[in-house]
Design a protein around this motif. Structure first.
Motif, PDB file in Angstrom:
ATOM      1  N   VAL A  70       0.825  -1.204   0.000  1.00  0.00           N
ATOM      2  CA  VAL A  70       0.000   0.000   0.000  1.00  0.00           C
ATOM      3  C   VAL A  70       0.862   1.259   0.000  1.00  0.00           C
ATOM      4  CG1 VAL A  70      -1.660   1.322   1.392  1.00  0.00           C
ATOM      5  CG2 VAL A  70      -1.970  -1.137   1.094  1.00  0.00           C
ATOM      6  N   ASP A  71       2.019   1.171   0.678  1.00  0.00           N
ATOM      7  CA  ASP A  71       2.870   2.358   0.886  1.00  0.00           C
ATOM      8  C   ASP A  71       4.336   1.969   0.685  1.00  0.00           C
ATOM      9  OD1 ASP A  71       3.667   4.928   1.667  1.00  0.00           O
ATOM     10  OD2 ASP A  71       3.678   4.404   3.800  1.00  0.00           O
ATOM     11  N   PRO A  72       4.748   1.683  -0.561  1.00  0.00           N
ATOM     12  CA  PRO A  72       6.079   1.110  -0.797  1.00  0.00           C
ATOM     13  C   PRO A  72       7.249   2.006  -0.437  1.00  0.00           C
ATOM     14  CG  PRO A  72       4.997   1.688  -2.871  1.00  0.00           C
ATOM     15  CD  PRO A  72       3.966   1.807  -1.800  1.00  0.00           C
ATOM     16  N   ASP A  73       7.060   3.311  -0.445  1.00  0.00           N
ATOM     17  CA  ASP A  73       8.179   4.204  -0.104  1.00  0.00           C
ATOM     18  C   ASP A  73       8.002   4.857   1.268  1.00  0.00           C
ATOM     19  OD1 ASP A  73       6.134   5.971  -0.615  1.00  0.00           O
ATOM     20  OD2 ASP A  73       7.301   7.266  -1.954  1.00  0.00           O
ATOM     21  N   TRP A  74       7.013   4.414   2.019  1.00  0.00           N
ATOM     22  CA  TRP A  74       6.718   4.913   3.371  1.00  0.00           C
ATOM     23  C   TRP A  74       6.365   6.411   3.386  1.00  0.00           C
ATOM     24  CZ3 TRP A  74      10.180   0.875   2.881  1.00  0.00           C
ATOM     25  CH2 TRP A  74       9.885  -0.277   3.616  1.00  0.00           C
ATOM     26  N   SER A  75       5.950   6.937   2.253  1.00  0.00           N
ATOM     27  CA  SER A  75       5.571   8.354   2.240  1.00  0.00           C
ATOM     28  C   SER A  75       4.263   8.587   2.988  1.00  0.00           C
ATOM     29  CB  SER A  75       5.475   8.865   0.807  1.00  0.00           C
ATOM     30  OG  SER A  75       4.518   8.127   0.061  1.00  0.00           O
ATOM     31  N   ILE A  76       3.323   7.638   2.876  1.00  0.00           N
ATOM     32  CA  ILE A  76       2.073   7.780   3.628  1.00  0.00           C
ATOM     33  C   ILE A  76       2.350   7.628   5.117  1.00  0.00           C
ATOM     34  CG2 ILE A  76      -0.278   6.947   3.968  1.00  0.00           C
ATOM     35  CD1 ILE A  76      -0.207   5.809   1.143  1.00  0.00           C
TER      36      ILE A  76
ATOM     37  N   PRO B 163      -8.339   0.764  11.666  1.00  0.00           N
ATOM     38  CA  PRO B 163      -9.647   0.115  11.538  1.00  0.00           C
ATOM     39  C   PRO B 163      -9.855  -0.329  10.093  1.00  0.00           C
ATOM     40  CG  PRO B 163      -9.810   2.223  12.696  1.00  0.00           C
ATOM     41  CD  PRO B 163      -8.430   2.163  12.116  1.00  0.00           C
ATOM     42  N   GLU B 164     -10.356  -1.532   9.907  1.00  0.00           N
ATOM     43  CA  GLU B 164     -10.488  -2.065   8.552  1.00  0.00           C
ATOM     44  C   GLU B 164     -11.284  -1.145   7.637  1.00  0.00           C
ATOM     45  OE1 GLU B 164     -11.930  -6.034   8.473  1.00  0.00           O
ATOM     46  OE2 GLU B 164     -10.171  -6.871   9.499  1.00  0.00           O
ATOM     47  N   HIS B 165     -12.324  -0.510   8.165  1.00  0.00           N
ATOM     48  CA  HIS B 165     -13.182   0.298   7.306  1.00  0.00           C
ATOM     49  C   HIS B 165     -12.562   1.648   6.943  1.00  0.00           C
ATOM     50  CE1 HIS B 165     -14.127   1.876  11.326  1.00  0.00           C
ATOM     51  NE2 HIS B 165     -14.657   2.945  10.742  1.00  0.00           N
ATOM     52  N   LEU B 166     -11.402   1.969   7.547  1.00  0.00           N
ATOM     53  CA  LEU B 166     -10.736   3.232   7.251  1.00  0.00           C
ATOM     54  C   LEU B 166      -9.429   3.059   6.484  1.00  0.00           C
ATOM     55  CD1 LEU B 166     -11.285   5.206  10.599  1.00  0.00           C
ATOM     56  CD2 LEU B 166     -12.640   5.280   8.499  1.00  0.00           C
ATOM     57  N   GLY B 167      -9.054   1.825   6.206  1.00  0.00           N
ATOM     58  CA  GLY B 167      -7.794   1.571   5.530  1.00  0.00           C
ATOM     59  C   GLY B 167      -7.899   1.620   4.013  1.00  0.00           C
ATOM     60  N   VAL B 168      -6.759   1.859   3.364  1.00  0.00           N
ATOM     61  CA  VAL B 168      -6.691   1.725   1.912  1.00  0.00           C
ATOM     62  C   VAL B 168      -7.083   0.303   1.532  1.00  0.00           C
ATOM     63  CG1 VAL B 168      -5.174   1.822  -0.102  1.00  0.00           C
ATOM     64  CG2 VAL B 168      -4.917   3.503   1.745  1.00  0.00           C
ATOM     65  N   GLN B 169      -6.596  -0.649   2.319  1.00  0.00           N
ATOM     66  CA  GLN B 169      -7.031  -2.039   2.267  1.00  0.00           C
ATOM     67  C   GLN B 169      -7.717  -2.367   3.594  1.00  0.00           C
ATOM     68  OE1 GLN B 169      -6.887  -4.083  -0.341  1.00  0.00           O
ATOM     69  NE2 GLN B 169      -5.837  -2.558  -1.618  1.00  0.00           N
ATOM     70  N   PRO B 170      -8.667  -3.290   3.611  1.00  0.00           N
ATOM     71  CA  PRO B 170      -9.382  -3.601   4.850  1.00  0.00           C
ATOM     72  C   PRO B 170      -8.565  -4.493   5.780  1.00  0.00           C
ATOM     73  CG  PRO B 170     -10.229  -4.966   3.065  1.00  0.00           C
ATOM     74  CD  PRO B 170      -9.223  -4.016   2.447  1.00  0.00           C
ATOM     75  N   HIS B 171      -7.501  -3.909   6.338  1.00  0.00           N
ATOM     76  CA  HIS B 171      -6.607  -4.672   7.207  1.00  0.00           C
ATOM     77  C   HIS B 171      -5.946  -3.711   8.188  1.00  0.00           C
ATOM     78  CE1 HIS B 171      -3.329  -7.426   8.443  1.00  0.00           C
ATOM     79  NE2 HIS B 171      -4.164  -8.378   8.042  1.00  0.00           N
ATOM     80  N   HIS B 172      -5.655  -4.202   9.395  1.00  0.00           N
ATOM     81  CA  HIS B 172      -5.103  -3.304  10.411  1.00  0.00           C
ATOM     82  C   HIS B 172      -3.689  -2.839  10.104  1.00  0.00           C
ATOM     83  CE1 HIS B 172      -3.698  -7.297  11.900  1.00  0.00           C
ATOM     84  NE2 HIS B 172      -2.638  -6.608  12.269  1.00  0.00           N
ATOM     85  N   THR B 173      -3.001  -3.491   9.157  1.00  0.00           N
ATOM     86  CA  THR B 173      -1.659  -3.048   8.778  1.00  0.00           C
ATOM     87  C   THR B 173      -1.676  -2.016   7.659  1.00  0.00           C
ATOM     88  OG1 THR B 173      -1.370  -4.787   7.110  1.00  0.00           O
ATOM     89  CG2 THR B 173      -0.738  -5.327   9.379  1.00  0.00           C
ATOM     90  N   SER B 174      -2.827  -1.740   7.105  1.00  0.00           N
ATOM     91  CA  SER B 174      -2.922  -0.836   5.958  1.00  0.00           C
ATOM     92  C   SER B 174      -2.758   0.616   6.387  1.00  0.00           C
ATOM     93  CB  SER B 174      -4.279  -1.007   5.269  1.00  0.00           C
ATOM     94  OG  SER B 174      -4.450  -0.050   4.234  1.00  0.00           O
ATOM     95  N   ALA B 175      -2.168   1.404   5.509  1.00  0.00           N
ATOM     96  CA  ALA B 175      -2.236   2.857   5.686  1.00  0.00           C
ATOM     97  C   ALA B 175      -3.689   3.284   5.640  1.00  0.00           C
ATOM     98  CB  ALA B 175      -1.445   3.554   4.576  1.00  0.00           C
ATOM     99  N   ALA B 176      -3.993   4.332   6.386  1.00  0.00           N
ATOM    100  CA  ALA B 176      -5.345   4.880   6.373  1.00  0.00           C
ATOM    101  C   ALA B 176      -5.592   5.664   5.086  1.00  0.00           C
ATOM    102  CB  ALA B 176      -5.560   5.784   7.578  1.00  0.00           C
ATOM    103  N   ARG B 177      -6.836   5.662   4.644  1.00  0.00           N
ATOM    104  CA  ARG B 177      -7.175   6.497   3.491  1.00  0.00           C
ATOM    105  C   ARG B 177      -6.985   7.976   3.835  1.00  0.00           C
ATOM    106  NH1 ARG B 177     -11.592   3.004   3.556  1.00  0.00           N
ATOM    107  NH2 ARG B 177     -12.977   4.696   4.259  1.00  0.00           N
ATOM    108  N   ASP B 178      -7.253   8.330   5.087  1.00  0.00           N
ATOM    109  CA  ASP B 178      -7.069   9.701   5.546  1.00  0.00           C
ATOM    110  C   ASP B 178      -6.166   9.684   6.788  1.00  0.00           C
ATOM    111  OD1 ASP B 178      -7.149  12.315   6.347  1.00  0.00           O
ATOM    112  OD2 ASP B 178      -9.270  12.304   6.928  1.00  0.00           O
ATOM    113  N   PRO B 179      -4.867   9.931   6.640  1.00  0.00           N
ATOM    114  CA  PRO B 179      -3.975   9.902   7.796  1.00  0.00           C
ATOM    115  C   PRO B 179      -4.365  10.864   8.917  1.00  0.00           C
ATOM    116  CG  PRO B 179      -2.713   9.871   5.764  1.00  0.00           C
ATOM    117  CD  PRO B 179      -4.132  10.158   5.382  1.00  0.00           C
TER     118      PRO B 179
END
Length: 303
Positions: free
Chosen positions: A21-27, A263-279
């Protein structure tokens, strides 16, 4: 009660932050910048800690610095498990710390270090003693992971679980106390350094071990604790009731609280390791928790 706030946990470990989701850790860097600013706005006295890196990687830290995120934290944290997962000797701890110190002027804390009893409990005894010798006095904070073994039925936070072989099963043997509540031999050695070496203990939602943990830490003489408040858990039923109970129980300790888990419903992907859609939503959670549990104290002294 809260002396420090850690922003995420092991962000360079794909079991905790999804690199697809965030390959360069910019998010992630944006997340840290927003959260660090939000925490400081509520209480500038709370030390802000960059989520403990695992593996210890100065090149990763330089990448985060290039994104500007280090301006929003006060401390760099590292995690290390050289007798269980890392491919370096336990005797190399001073060298690993020095590698990070060489690329930053900020203090370095060891916010997770541990040795499991998977192979033999005697190995854990040696590991705790040697860790204490190498790190106490070398860095400002050391947190031993962990007080309790992780119950097997709870599962461990990894991507591939049982497919990882012994690497997965080692997660369940990192505590100083067995799942049945009996102490391992290394607990006596920890007690000798409890005033100088804190404990890192995750408490799951409505964790039944909370009161026992507090009783053990008081008995051992532990002064400092690192734990977590999960952003994902904040959407569970009676989450605030649980958070209040947890933080009230830990009031006698100097706590480093870790904010993480999307939270799954706030992630780019529905997973707790995902970056959030809105940081910014994560930053708002951090501000909320600091305001609730570590608000700034107004200066009421008479001039």
């Amino acid at each position: 009660m809260i002396e420090a706030a850690m922003i995420w946990n092991e962000p360079n470990n794909k079991s905790h932050w999804d690199p697809e989701v965030d390959p360069d850790w910019s998010i992630f860097a944006d997340t840290v910048t927003r959260a660090g600013g939000a925490i400081a706005a509520i209480n500038p006295a709370v030390t802000r800690v960059l989520g403990g890196m695992s593996p210890i990687d100065p090149l990763w830290l330089k990448r985060i610095e290039a994104h500007g995120a280090l301006d929003a934290v006060d401390v760099i944290a590292v995690h290390g498990f050289p007798l269980d997962w890392n491919l370096w000797s336990i005797h190399d701890w001073p060298q690993r710390i020095a590698e990070i110190e060489a690329v930053t002027h900020k203090p370095v804390w060891v916010t997770e270090v541990g040795v499991g009893s998977f192979g033999a409990e005697e190995v854990q005894v040696f590991g705790l003693r040697r860790t204490a010798e190498l790190l106490i006095g070398r860095v400002p904070r050391v947190f031993w992971y962990s007080l309790f073994d992780l119950p097997m039925e709870w599962g461990a936070e990894t991507r591939h679980r049982e497919a990882e072989g012994s690497s997965y099963y080692r997660h369940f043997y990192m505590g100083l106390i067995r799942p049945d509540g009996t102490p391992k031999p290394a607990l006596d050695d920890y007690a000798k350094v409890a005033g100088e070496m804190g404990l890192m203990q995750w408490f799951h939602y409505q964790d039944p071990r909370l009161d026992d943990a507090v009783a053990w830490m008081k008995r051992l003489g532990t002064k400092k604790l690192r734990t977590g408040l999960s952003w994902a858990d904040s959407f569970r039923p009676d989450a605030i009731g649980w958070f209040d109970r947890q933080m009230e129980a830990l009031a006698e300790f100097d706590v480093t609280v870790t904010f993480c888990f999307t939270p799954e419903h706030l992630g780019v992907q529905p997973h707790h390791t995902s970056a959030a859609r809105d940081p910014q939503a994560f930053a708002d959670f951090c501000a909320w928790m600091i305001d609730r549990y570590a608000p700034a104290v107004a200066n009421t002294a008479v001039a």
